[in-house]
Write a protein that holds these residues in place. Structure first.
Motif: not given
Length: 75
Positions: A14-16, A18-23
């Motif tokens: 899976x790609x990391x 910024x949205x995923x990291x912040x959520x």
């Protein structure tokens, strides 16, 4: 018959983003339940107020409640 993978190109990680990291912190307490009743009474009170609101709207729509100076015309 089982599916075989010829090469490793179909296995992607899976790609990391910024949205995923912040959520991610929002999902950190998944499955944990607070002990006791929590906010259940507040939710019940809010649902009761909403039911009263809906019944008032229904009575205005059925002309069971007539408001002074406000004509109700559904034409």
């Amino acid at each position: 018959m089982a599916t075989q993978t010829i090469d490793d190109t179909s296995k992607t990680t899976p790609r990391e983003t910024r949205v995923g990291t912040s959520l991610k912190p929002l999902n950190s307490k998944y499955g944990k339940v607070a002990p006791g009743w929590g906010t259940t009474p507040l939710m019940g009170f809010t649902m009761a107020l909403f039911a009263v609101f809906l019944s008032i709207i229904l009575e205005i729509y059925n002309s069971s409640i007539l408001l002074d100076g406000i004509p109700v015309s559904w034409d």
